[in-house]
Design a protein around this motif. Sequence first.
Motif, mmCIF file in Angstrom:
data_model
loop_
_atom_site.group_PDB
_atom_site.id
_atom_site.type_symbol
_atom_site.label_atom_id
_atom_site.label_comp_id
_atom_site.label_asym_id
_atom_site.label_seq_id
_atom_site.Cartn_x
_atom_site.Cartn_y
_atom_site.Cartn_z
ATOM 1 N N GLU A 44 0.839 -1.198 0.000
ATOM 2 C CA GLU A 44 0.000 0.000 0.000
ATOM 3 C C GLU A 44 0.875 1.249 0.000
ATOM 4 O OE1 GLU A 44 -3.249 0.098 -0.280
ATOM 5 O OE2 GLU A 44 -3.488 -2.065 -0.232
ATOM 6 N N TRP A 45 0.293 2.383 -0.355
ATOM 7 C CA TRP A 45 1.042 3.628 -0.504
ATOM 8 C C TRP A 45 1.680 4.076 0.807
ATOM 9 C CZ3 TRP A 45 -0.213 7.860 2.404
ATOM 10 C CH2 TRP A 45 -1.466 7.840 3.019
ATOM 11 N N TYR A 46 1.022 3.818 1.941
ATOM 12 C CA TYR A 46 1.564 4.303 3.219
ATOM 13 C C TYR A 46 2.830 3.541 3.622
ATOM 14 C CZ TYR A 46 -1.621 0.568 4.750
ATOM 15 O OH TYR A 46 -2.303 -0.607 4.883
ATOM 16 N N TRP A 47 2.983 2.295 3.155
ATOM 17 C CA TRP A 47 4.229 1.567 3.434
ATOM 18 C C TRP A 47 5.385 2.192 2.657
ATOM 19 C CZ3 TRP A 47 4.625 -0.932 7.629
ATOM 20 C CH2 TRP A 47 3.529 -1.610 8.150
ATOM 21 N N TRP A 48 5.117 2.595 1.411
ATOM 22 C CA TRP A 48 6.153 3.261 0.628
ATOM 23 C C TRP A 48 6.515 4.598 1.263
ATOM 24 C CZ3 TRP A 48 9.041 0.568 -2.307
ATOM 25 C CH2 TRP A 48 8.551 -0.557 -2.941
ATOM 26 N N LEU A 49 5.513 5.311 1.778
ATOM 27 C CA LEU A 49 5.778 6.581 2.458
ATOM 28 C C LEU A 49 6.653 6.352 3.695
ATOM 29 C CD1 LEU A 49 5.145 9.622 2.545
ATOM 30 C CD2 LEU A 49 3.191 9.062 3.986
ATOM 31 N N LEU A 50 6.353 5.299 4.437
ATOM 32 C CA LEU A 50 7.143 4.964 5.628
ATOM 33 C C LEU A 50 8.590 4.632 5.251
ATOM 34 C CD1 LEU A 50 6.929 4.497 8.713
ATOM 35 C CD2 LEU A 50 6.486 2.101 8.174
#
Length: 52
Positions: free
Chosen positions: A6-12
Amino acid sequence: MFLGMEWYWWLLIVVALVICIPFKVKFMKWWSKREQEKKNQTGKWGDEDDRG
């Protein structure tokens, strides 16, 4: 979803890299300085003599 994440894992991951990279650069500068000081030292282990 990109590569199954998901996008939030990439952000993390990006945030973690942004925080870690400056520390790595600082560590590498410290390490090279330490190695250079070690190289210039006299009386390295194995070379030490008990001269009067």
